[in-house]
Design an enzyme around this catalytic site. Structure first.
Site, PDB file in Angstrom:
ATOM      1  N   ALA A  97       0.972  -1.432   0.140  1.00  0.00           N
ATOM      2  CA  ALA A  97       0.241   0.016   0.277  1.00  0.00           C
ATOM      3  C   ALA A  97       1.119   1.267   0.171  1.00  0.00           C
ATOM      4  O   ALA A  97       1.181   1.701   1.216  1.00  0.00           O
ATOM      5  CB  ALA A  97      -0.685  -0.159   1.125  1.00  0.00           C
ATOM      6  N   ALA A 146      -0.622  10.706  -4.665  1.00  0.00           N
ATOM      7  CA  ALA A 146       0.415  10.295  -5.329  1.00  0.00           C
ATOM      8  C   ALA A 146       0.473   9.071  -5.305  1.00  0.00           C
ATOM      9  O   ALA A 146      -0.091   8.221  -4.950  1.00  0.00           O
ATOM     10  CB  ALA A 146       1.298  10.325  -3.609  1.00  0.00           C
ATOM     11  N   ILE A 180      -5.174  -0.116  -4.814  1.00  0.00           N
ATOM     12  CA  ILE A 180      -4.030  -1.372  -4.277  1.00  0.00           C
ATOM     13  C   ILE A 180      -4.631  -2.345  -4.741  1.00  0.00           C
ATOM     14  O   ILE A 180      -5.319  -2.739  -4.261  1.00  0.00           O
ATOM     15  CB  ILE A 180      -4.052  -1.094  -2.796  1.00  0.00           C
ATOM     16  N   TYR A 207      13.543   4.502   0.374  1.00  0.00           N
ATOM     17  CA  TYR A 207      14.650   4.236  -0.579  1.00  0.00           C
ATOM     18  C   TYR A 207      14.699   2.149  -0.443  1.00  0.00           C
ATOM     19  O   TYR A 207      14.697   1.566  -1.691  1.00  0.00           O
ATOM     20  CB  TYR A 207      16.307   4.020   0.159  1.00  0.00           C
ATOM     21  N   GLU A 252       9.385  -5.389  -9.451  1.00  0.00           N
ATOM     22  CA  GLU A 252       8.481  -5.016 -10.069  1.00  0.00           C
ATOM     23  C   GLU A 252       8.440  -4.873 -11.736  1.00  0.00           C
ATOM     24  O   GLU A 252       7.083  -5.600 -11.912  1.00  0.00           O
ATOM     25  CB  GLU A 252       7.502  -3.849  -9.684  1.00  0.00           C
ATOM     26  N   GLN A 312      -7.498  -5.615 -33.846  1.00  0.00           N
ATOM     27  CA  GLN A 312      -7.809  -5.260 -35.498  1.00  0.00           C
ATOM     28  C   GLN A 312      -8.513  -5.621 -36.504  1.00  0.00           C
ATOM     29  O   GLN A 312      -9.340  -6.318 -37.033  1.00  0.00           O
ATOM     30  CB  GLN A 312      -7.049  -3.946 -36.184  1.00  0.00           C
ATOM     31  N   GLY A 339     -11.392  -8.198 -36.674  1.00  0.00           N
ATOM     32  CA  GLY A 339     -12.886  -7.504 -37.344  1.00  0.00           C
ATOM     33  C   GLY A 339     -13.633  -7.187 -35.960  1.00  0.00           C
ATOM     34  O   GLY A 339     -13.594  -7.217 -34.772  1.00  0.00           O
ATOM     35  N   GLY A 387       4.575   2.280 -12.660  1.00  0.00           N
ATOM     36  CA  GLY A 387       5.698   2.973 -13.592  1.00  0.00           C
ATOM     37  C   GLY A 387       5.168   3.672 -14.887  1.00  0.00           C
ATOM     38  O   GLY A 387       4.909   3.327 -15.854  1.00  0.00           O
TER      39      GLY A 387
END
Length: 377
Positions: A126, A132, A159, A233, A242, A336, A339, A364
């Protein structure tokens, strides 16, 4: 697929994951999309199969494998067409529980890690808040020390595993500085800790996502994870794991979308023959396959550099930006070429199209990743 980076043991792991997907996931995933989460008994079976502790210590049931082995697992897992299932697992293995592995005390690991590896405790991390997201230093959740306890207050947003997790690793400010942040272990059911709401998403429908609310949540002082003030850090360090996992997820989805499209255009009859006879379709798919193969090699190179102990922040930021954009190009083009059927719910290509969009945002955003690249020149 032969590679200078993989071994027979890696290929055996890939085969094990493929068998698990064929037996336990693909036949049932549509139901999970309807209910909005992956059943916990499926995750426990993954844990029992030894798939949740590849990187972790053997004394807790882990395999003590390296980053390349973990990458093989993530890519193999991402052959599933149910990305909500994939992200449920990868958050547990690559985004949340590594915080316990890296920073947990002997007592914390003894209490939790064995059950995390076994799939008895599912984890969530979390960090993100309403104000943020990619700017981790901008979080506003606070933790203050009162005697033998920490008291947490704040709100977390977006989360993954947030509704049904058992164990949460929560980032909170513990000082006045922008990076004065610490990580805390919060168990489900702790008074004051609640799910504000389950969030409805465009994709990843079998992944439960939540807003979390912390109102005077009191936890023992021993639930501080790692050193006080070092949480920023810790988060930055784990971002590389990740983002490699998300790169693997993107590459896996590209591979699956191309397989689906190739099968479709070889069978679909139009204008007097199969669509494969249309030059533009053959050439577009060939170029997308070339891009996917190139991205896959870069992905494995990043994983290899991690095993060699190199600083990989720039390369992994490139990888995240590249694959997050590429998967959207590949999947949308493959859709695409399907179809009208590509726009019908419950078809695999439509599901991949919905699920791919977040890979240029989550973990990110592309623009943030490119700034991380640029500042390191």
């Amino acid at each position: 697929m032969d590679s200078i980076y993989t071994t027979p043991e890696h290929e055996a792991l890939r085969d094990q994951v493929a068998r698990f997907l064929a037996r336990e996931v693909e036949p049932h995933g549509a139901g999970w999309e309807e209910q909005g989460f992956v059943p916990r008994d499926v995750l426990r079976r993954m844990g029992a199969a030894g798939l949740f502790g590849l990187l972790y210590e053997s004394e807790y049931g882990g395999a003590e494998a390296d980053a390349l082995t973990n990458l093989v697992f993530a890519e193999a897992l991402s052959q599933s067409t149910f990305a909500g299932f994939v992200i449920t697992v990868l958050v547990h293995t690559d985004m949340a529980s590594p915080h316990l592995h890296h920073a947990g005390s002997a007592q914390q690991k003894e209490r939790y890690l064995r059950r995390v590896i076994a799939g008895e405790l599912i984890t969530a991390v979390a960090i993100t808040e309403p104000g943020a997201g990619s700017d981790v230093a901008g979080i506003r959740t606070t933790a203050r020390r009162e005697g033998g306890e920490w008291v947490l207050n704040g709100t977390k947003m977006f989360i993954t595993n947030g509704v049904h997790a058992d164990l949460y690793f929560v980032a909170a400010k513990t000082g006045p500085g922008k990076r004065d942040m610490s990580m805390f272990i919060v168990e489900k059911g702790t008074p004051g800790f609640s799910v504000g709401c389950a969030l409805k998403k465009t994709g990843w429908l079998s992944s439960d996502t939540a807003e979390l609310v912390l109102e005077d949540v009191r936890i023992p002082a021993g639930n501080l994870l790692g050193e006080e003030g070092k949480g920023f850090y810790a988060v930055m360090k784990n971002f590389q794991t990740e983002r490699i996992a998300l790169g693997a997820m993107a590459v896996g989805h590209c591979q699956q979308a191309l397989k689906l499209a190739l099968d479709h255009v070889r069978q679909r009859q139009a204008f007097g023959g199969p669509l494969w006879e249309q030059q533009t379709i053959r050439q577009r798919l060939s170029m997308l396959d070339a891009k996917t193969r190139a991205a896959r090699q870069f992905l494995y190179h990043c994983g290899w550099r991690v095993t060699q102990g190199h600083d990989v922040v720039q390369e992994v930021s490139m990888l995240k930006a590249l694959t997050g954009e590429l998967v959207n190009e590949v999947v949308q083009t493959c859709q695409q070429f399907h179809g009208g059927m590509g726009y019908i719910r419950e078809t695999a290509i439509e599901r991949l199209w919905r699920d791919a969009r977040i890979l240029a945002i989550g973990g990110g955003a592309t623009e943030v990743m490119l700034e991380e690249v640029a500042k390191r020149y």
